[in-house]
Design a protein around this motif. Structure first.
Motif, PDB file in Angstrom:
ATOM      1  N   GLN A  91       0.825  -1.213   0.000  1.00 36.73           N
ATOM      2  CA  GLN A  91       0.000   0.000   0.000  1.00 36.73           C
ATOM      3  C   GLN A  91       0.858   1.262   0.000  1.00 36.73           C
ATOM      4  N   ASN A  92       2.093   1.124   0.466  1.00 33.27           N
ATOM      5  CA  ASN A  92       3.018   2.259   0.469  1.00 33.27           C
ATOM      6  C   ASN A  92       3.973   2.222  -0.724  1.00 33.27           C
ATOM      7  N   ASN A  93       3.555   1.500  -1.765  1.00 37.78           N
ATOM      8  CA  ASN A  93       4.284   1.455  -3.040  1.00 37.78           C
ATOM      9  C   ASN A  93       5.664   0.810  -2.943  1.00 37.78           C
ATOM     10  N   LEU A  94       5.820  -0.106  -1.994  1.00 38.85           N
ATOM     11  CA  LEU A  94       7.055  -0.890  -1.916  1.00 38.85           C
ATOM     12  C   LEU A  94       6.814  -2.244  -2.569  1.00 38.85           C
ATOM     13  N   SER A  95       7.778  -2.707  -3.324  1.00 41.90           N
ATOM     14  CA  SER A  95       7.619  -3.982  -4.020  1.00 41.90           C
ATOM     15  C   SER A  95       8.011  -5.174  -3.159  1.00 41.90           C
ATOM     16  N   SER A  96       8.683  -4.913  -2.029  1.00 42.65           N
ATOM     17  CA  SER A  96       9.151  -6.039  -1.222  1.00 42.65           C
ATOM     18  C   SER A  96       9.444  -5.615   0.214  1.00 42.65           C
ATOM     19  N   LEU A  97       9.522  -6.622   1.095  1.00 45.08           N
ATOM     20  CA  LEU A  97      10.037  -6.455   2.449  1.00 45.08           C
ATOM     21  C   LEU A  97      11.471  -6.972   2.477  1.00 45.08           C
ATOM     22  N   SER A  98      12.340  -6.322   3.218  1.00 44.81           N
ATOM     23  CA  SER A  98      13.711  -6.794   3.410  1.00 44.81           C
ATOM     24  C   SER A  98      13.891  -7.201   4.860  1.00 44.81           C
ATOM     25  N   ILE A  99      14.367  -8.429   5.081  1.00 52.70           N
ATOM     26  CA  ILE A  99      14.472  -8.982   6.432  1.00 52.70           C
ATOM     27  C   ILE A  99      15.874  -9.544   6.640  1.00 52.70           C
ATOM     28  N   PRO A 100      16.514  -9.254   7.775  1.00 57.85           N
ATOM     29  CA  PRO A 100      17.809  -9.873   8.050  1.00 57.85           C
ATOM     30  C   PRO A 100      17.663 -11.395   8.131  1.00 57.85           C
ATOM     31  N   PRO A 101      18.525 -12.149   7.484  1.00 57.86           N
ATOM     32  CA  PRO A 101      18.369 -13.613   7.478  1.00 57.86           C
ATOM     33  C   PRO A 101      18.428 -14.233   8.862  1.00 57.86           C
ATOM     34  N   PHE A 102      19.228 -13.667   9.757  1.00 56.97           N
ATOM     35  CA  PHE A 102      19.351 -14.226  11.100  1.00 56.97           C
ATOM     36  C   PHE A 102      18.035 -14.083  11.863  1.00 56.97           C
ATOM     37  N   VAL A 103      17.314 -12.990  11.640  1.00 56.97           N
ATOM     38  CA  VAL A 103      16.027 -12.767  12.303  1.00 56.97           C
ATOM     39  C   VAL A 103      14.989 -13.755  11.784  1.00 56.97           C
ATOM     40  N   LEU A 104      14.899 -13.897  10.465  1.00 62.14           N
ATOM     41  CA  LEU A 104      13.916 -14.813   9.895  1.00 62.14           C
ATOM     42  C   LEU A 104      14.236 -16.255  10.254  1.00 62.14           C
ATOM     43  N   LEU A 105      15.513 -16.568  10.380  1.00 64.48           N
ATOM     44  CA  LEU A 105      15.928 -17.920  10.761  1.00 64.48           C
ATOM     45  C   LEU A 105      15.330 -18.306  12.108  1.00 64.48           C
ATOM     46  N   TYR A 143      20.440  -6.673  21.394  1.00 66.39           N
ATOM     47  CA  TYR A 143      21.827  -6.304  21.656  1.00 66.39           C
ATOM     48  C   TYR A 143      22.713  -6.176  20.419  1.00 66.39           C
ATOM     49  N   ASP A 144      22.258  -6.633  19.267  1.00 68.31           N
ATOM     50  CA  ASP A 144      23.098  -6.502  18.083  1.00 68.31           C
ATOM     51  C   ASP A 144      23.278  -5.035  17.710  1.00 68.31           C
ATOM     52  N   GLN A 145      24.500  -4.669  17.352  1.00 70.54           N
ATOM     53  CA  GLN A 145      24.831  -3.279  17.045  1.00 70.54           C
ATOM     54  C   GLN A 145      25.006  -3.037  15.545  1.00 70.54           C
ATOM     55  N   GLY A 146      24.305  -3.814  14.750  1.00 70.60           N
ATOM     56  CA  GLY A 146      24.368  -3.619  13.313  1.00 70.60           C
ATOM     57  C   GLY A 146      25.142  -4.680  12.565  1.00 70.60           C
ATOM     58  N   GLN A 147      25.760  -5.620  13.285  1.00 70.50           N
ATOM     59  CA  GLN A 147      26.539  -6.647  12.607  1.00 70.50           C
ATOM     60  C   GLN A 147      25.644  -7.649  11.885  1.00 70.50           C
ATOM     61  N   PHE A 148      24.587  -8.113  12.578  1.00 73.38           N
ATOM     62  CA  PHE A 148      23.669  -9.086  11.989  1.00 73.38           C
ATOM     63  C   PHE A 148      22.292  -8.495  11.695  1.00 73.38           C
ATOM     64  N   VAL A 149      21.957  -7.418  12.392  1.00 69.77           N
ATOM     65  CA  VAL A 149      20.681  -6.726  12.169  1.00 69.77           C
ATOM     66  C   VAL A 149      21.007  -5.293  11.751  1.00 69.77           C
ATOM     67  N   PRO A 150      21.100  -5.018  10.461  1.00 67.04           N
ATOM     68  CA  PRO A 150      21.415  -3.659  10.003  1.00 67.04           C
ATOM     69  C   PRO A 150      20.432  -2.643  10.560  1.00 67.04           C
ATOM     70  N   LEU A 151      20.927  -1.457  10.849  1.00 68.88           N
ATOM     71  CA  LEU A 151      20.104  -0.441  11.508  1.00 68.88           C
ATOM     72  C   LEU A 151      18.851  -0.105  10.714  1.00 68.88           C
ATOM     73  N   HIS A 152      18.952  -0.107   9.382  1.00 64.31           N
ATOM     74  CA  HIS A 152      17.783   0.255   8.587  1.00 64.31           C
ATOM     75  C   HIS A 152      16.732  -0.850   8.535  1.00 64.31           C
TER      76      HIS A 152
END
Length: 347
Positions: A244-258, A287-296
């Protein structure tokens, strides 16, 4: 010399190989075992700085990292239905058969092929879900085949689509088996993810090998969920909001989805292990500081943590996670489902 001693098809193949080496340029030196160790030693000597006339010499790992990000900049074309996916796959097949493509063009086509195969598999499952058993069985076999083939073309995290498919089709033990395989691969010290890579270990493990081999063995990337395809039901509200916000996809960190898949599957086969997986996910997101979960990508990461907490009955923790999701930059445009989930966790 080559023109006088090598003729016909052999001459043509030799030219293609030599041109491929020419295209690699100075990077070719890094793929020569006798020279690579010397170059790496020089690169790690703080007292030396070696440049060519054109650019600073970088390691093979650094070059591959930049190549990975360059490939990621080029999105696949939208594929609204199965017919379009099949047409793209046919076109890609014809292009890959061409001997005029560079190794980098082939790598890009491999990425697009993996994308089309994954999307085709889930669209096929959606379109045959209500059909008779025999047709649904054949479609399921084809979907599984396409997802496994995509994993051979893509990187480590492309195996995640197989796990999602198994979860969606209620094969929880099979999904967990794939999850365990991915966890082992993601734990390797030579893994390349985002700009995180141990140069020495990466070079030792896959240095000098083809980019296709590197992708399968040492490269991880985000999980991309197209907003017009249903992967797992738990994330459909987020996909719809992004659409609905004109995005074609969701981006998810693989470690989170795992960890999410692990939690969702264990709810059906081994409830004692759900809390361990949930604790791992909480630790990662908190606690991750961006190594496995990017800030964006912290908006969707907090959201997934909240979903997992909610489905396991911890509504107070889920409420906190959803509130944290709202505080993150809205990269995935999921504010609306977050607010709806907050209302649900309050009742």
């Amino acid at each position: 010399m080559f023109l006088s001693k090598v003729h016909g098809e052999a001459q043509h193949h030799l030219f293609i190989r030599l041109y491929g080496l020419y295209e690699k340029g100075i990077v070719f030196l890094l793929q020569t075992p006798s020279l690579r160790s010397c170059i790496i030693n020089v690169l790690h000597n703080p007292h030396l700085s070696i440049c060519t006339d054109e650019h600073t010499l970088i390691s093979e790992a650094e070059f591959d990292t930049e190549l990975l990000h360059e490939i990621d900049k080029h999105d696949a074309l939208p594929t609204p239905n199965l017919e379009t996916c099949m047409r793209y796959l046919h076109t890609t097949e014809q292009m890959i058969d061409s001997l005029l493509l560079t190794q980098y063009q082939v790598t890009m086509l491999q990425k697009l092929t993996a994308y089309d195969l994954q999307k085709s598999a889930f669209i096929l499952q959606m379109e045959t879900y209500t059909h008779k058993n025999k047709l649904r069985y054949r479609a399921d076999k084809m979907s599984c085949y396409m997802l496994k083939l995509a994993a051979k073309f893509g990187c480590i995290t492309d195996m995640m689509y197989i796990a999602m498919y198994y979860y969606k089709t209620l094969r929880y033990m099979e999904a967990l088996s794939i999850v365990e395989m991915i966890k082992v691969k993601l734990a390797q010290p030579y893994l390349m993810y985002e700009y995180n890579v141990n140069i020495e270990m990466y070079t030792e493990a896959v240095g000098g090998q083809s980019w296709s081999t590197k992708m399968r063995q040492a490269v991880a990337w985000y999980i991309i969920l197209d907003t017009d395809v249903q992967y797992i039901s738990e994330l459909i509200p987020e996909q719809q909001s992004a659409l609905q916000n004109n995005l074609s996809s969701l981006s998810i960190p693989p470690f989170v989805l795992l960890y999410m898949l692990e939690i969702l599957c264990y709810r059906h086969v081994d409830t004692m292990r759900v809390h361990t997986a949930l604790d791992d996910l909480q630790t990662l997101v908190h606690y991750d500081q961006g190594q496995f979960v990017p800030l964006h990508l912290r908006d969707i990461s907090w959201q997934i943590l909240g979903i997992c907490q909610q489905v396991t009955g911890n509504l107070q923790a889920a409420l906190y996670s959803y509130q944290q999701s709202l505080r993150q930059p809205p990269y995935n445009s999921i504010h609306r489902p977050t607010e709806m989930r907050i209302q649900g966790s309050c009742h």
